[in-house]
Design an enzyme around this catalytic site. Structure first.
Site, short mmCIF file in Angstrom:
data_model
loop_
_atom_site.label_atom_id
_atom_site.label_comp_id
_atom_site.label_asym_id
_atom_site.label_seq_id
_atom_site.Cartn_x
_atom_site.Cartn_y
_atom_site.Cartn_z
N ARG A 23 -34.58 18.34 -32.25
CA ARG A 23 -33.89 19.36 -31.09
C ARG A 23 -32.49 19.66 -31.70
O ARG A 23 -32.08 20.81 -31.42
CB ARG A 23 -33.86 18.72 -29.92
CG ARG A 23 -35.09 18.51 -29.42
CD ARG A 23 -35.03 17.71 -28.01
NE ARG A 23 -36.31 17.36 -27.21
CZ ARG A 23 -36.61 16.07 -27.36
NH1 ARG A 23 -35.88 15.23 -27.50
NH2 ARG A 23 -37.91 15.98 -26.96
N CYS A 46 -48.19 0.21 -22.57
CA CYS A 46 -48.18 -0.42 -21.19
C CYS A 46 -49.44 0.13 -20.19
O CYS A 46 -49.80 -0.73 -19.53
CB CYS A 46 -46.79 0.06 -20.56
SG CYS A 46 -45.42 -0.53 -21.21
N VAL A 83 -44.76 1.00 -44.48
CA VAL A 83 -43.54 0.83 -45.18
C VAL A 83 -43.58 -0.68 -45.51
O VAL A 83 -43.68 -1.61 -44.55
CB VAL A 83 -42.32 1.19 -44.35
CG1 VAL A 83 -41.18 0.81 -45.34
CG2 VAL A 83 -42.56 2.66 -44.42
N TYR A 434 -34.14 5.09 5.94
CA TYR A 434 -35.16 4.39 6.78
C TYR A 434 -35.97 5.23 7.86
O TYR A 434 -35.64 6.45 8.47
CB TYR A 434 -34.16 3.51 7.97
CG TYR A 434 -34.89 3.14 8.94
CD1 TYR A 434 -36.13 2.00 9.06
CD2 TYR A 434 -34.58 3.77 10.54
CE1 TYR A 434 -36.56 1.90 10.15
CE2 TYR A 434 -35.42 3.44 11.50
CZ TYR A 434 -36.33 2.53 11.57
OH TYR A 434 -37.24 2.08 12.60
N ARG A 450 -27.70 -9.84 3.16
CA ARG A 450 -27.24 -10.39 4.11
C ARG A 450 -27.36 -11.88 4.30
O ARG A 450 -26.24 -12.93 4.42
CB ARG A 450 -27.63 -10.04 5.64
CG ARG A 450 -27.41 -8.69 5.73
CD ARG A 450 -27.98 -8.21 7.24
NE ARG A 450 -27.35 -8.88 8.26
CZ ARG A 450 -28.04 -8.59 9.51
NH1 ARG A 450 -28.94 -7.96 9.79
NH2 ARG A 450 -27.35 -9.23 10.43
#
Length: 461
Positions: A23, A46, A83, A434, A450
């Protein structure tokens, strides 16, 4: 005058580097030659368990870009070519055509090593018998599928209970096999602390998977036809019509070692922030990325080997930018990973307890149970969150989550907090989204934070 970039390895890191360099540099400015010993480029390893299990229908769905597509972008991809030597002094590599055996030298101005990792294959009697499979490449996945199609029996043994092991257990369960997982560790998923791994163990047993922990495989037993028929430990045999290895991987760095390039304590190549290989032998002309390198753990300050496609693609982008005349760095990782076995989601980021101890950190550890949604909302599922914080400072050190739908990706909140070096008290003020279909009023990660704040304060911070 045109320069030549040589890339060793045609998957995530190597081809991301080649593509990013292209690129930035036109063919007249930079010639790019890439060597790949396999049959495929730019594929998702994966995704292999999900292809084997039938969630992904076609092999080609796992291929992001074929050799032909790379060649259309002026990248000279040489398939089935390995290689076999790096001559850093002369800046050249020796390659071998795997079909003909012919060898040739190719000079480079810049070199990218992206040789990946190799699956651990213990030196055991019967380990190379027909019916024993690793799952590292698409060729491996196809070979396993061929065996599953031809095999009349329906008993499978998976050796190892890390990410690959539990994902392959799920795949084989979906294929209708009776699945036994033989694991040398105390609990499955040794990337978790044992108490969290125990939750995975109990859930897998509930799915009908037979879990055998604290067991060392001693041999693969074969039948009269030479095929695998059972997996043996010191005191038991587990009948098997197919055996799948999920023991883990190690950096594939033999080629680099032979060239005199530096490797770390985990066997991976050592690079700087720009992914350039360190040391005088590399002479500033060699980069490396993907599963063959070690990366900096931003939490512990130590180097680790983590084989993940997310890192490999980022490495490739960084390398390609630097090779192409730009500038980019890869600062390190916090060790985030998610997986699943059937409907159980498993996630971790940062340090486990033993990691914190090894780093000399004093810490508090807390565990909470919560739900993925408001408890009154349909579909609310239980999850367990474990959190580690530094004893005096309250800095977040790690988070582990095991639960059902909606559990796994919550670890990303902790991953961001780790990267930002936040304390657990700062985390409690995070403005997370939420609504009852998505979370309780207090998100489970914040509930854990907490509780960690309370533990830190009780510890004398």
């Amino acid at each position: 005058m045109s320069e030549r970039l040589v890339v060793i390895g045609g998957d995530a890191a190597g081809m991301s580097a080649a593509s990013q360099a292209r690129r930035l540099k036109k063919p007249g400015e930079l010639e790019i030659v890439a060597f790949e010993r396999g049959h495929f480029t730019s594929f998702s390893a994966c995704g292999i368990p999900y292809w084997v299990g039938g969630d992904v229908e076609e092999r080609d769905d796992l291929i992001a870009r074929s050799p032909e597509a790379h060649r259309e972008r002026a990248i000279d991809v040489r398939m089935r070519t390995e290689v076999v030597e790096i001559d850093a002094r002369e800046r050249r590599v020796r390659s071998r055509d795997l079909a003909s055996g012919a060898e040739e030298w190719t000079a480079y101005d810049k070199l990218v090593i992206a040789t990946g990792a190799r699956p651990l294959r213990p030196d055991l009697p019967g380990i190379d018998a027909p019916g024993v499979h690793g799952v590292q490449t698409l060729d491996d996945g196809q070979a396993l599928l061929d065996t599953l199609t031809k095999t009349k029996g329906r008993r499978a043994v998976v050796i190892g209970a890390g990410y690959i092991g539990v994902e392959m257990a799920e795949a084989l369960l979906h294929r209708g096999y009776e699945v036994t997982v033989v694991n040398r560790a105390q609990e499955p998923m040794s990337t978790l602390d044992p108490d969290m791994g125990r939750l995975v163990h109990e859930a897998m047993t509930g799915m009908g998977i037979t879990m055998v922990n604290d067991a060392e495989v001693t041999k693969i037993l074969t039948g009269e036809d030479g095929r695998a028929r059972a997996v043996a430990t010191d005191d038991r045999e587990f009948p098997a019509d197919v055996v799948v290895l999920g023991i883990g991987v190690r950096p594939e760095t033999a080629l680099a070692r032979d060239a005199g390039l530096p490797v770390g304590e985990h066997g991976g190549l050592l690079t700087d922030l720009g992914m350039r290989v360190r040391g005088p032998v590399a002479d500033g002309a060699i980069w490396a990325g993907g599963d063959c390198v070690e990366v900096l753990d931003l939490v512990s300050g130590r180097h680790r080997h983590i084989a993940l496609g997310t890192h490999a693609n980022k490495h490739g982008q960084v390398i390609g930018s630097n090779v192409g005349g730009g500038y980019a760095t890869f600062p390190g990782v916090v060790g985030t990973a998610v997986s699943k076995v059937c409907d159980l989601e498993i996630a971790r980021t940062g340090l486990r307890e033993k990691d914190a101890r090894a780093a000399g950190l004093q810490y508090v550890a807390v565990t909470i149970e919560s739900t993925s949604r408001a408890g009154y909302y349909p579909g609310a599922a239980l999850m367990t969150v474990k959190m580690l914080a530094e004893r005096r400072t309250g800095r977040l050190l790690g988070t582990q989550i095991v639960g059902r739908e909606g559990a796994g990706k919550r670890v990303d909140v902790a991953a961001v907090a780790l990267t930002a070096r936040m304390t657990v008290e700062q985390m409690t003020a995070l403005d997370l989204g939420y609504a009852p279909p998505f979370s309780p009023v207090w998100d489970p990660v914040l509930v854990a934070a907490r509780k960690a704040v309370t533990a830190v304060r009780a510890g004398g911070a």
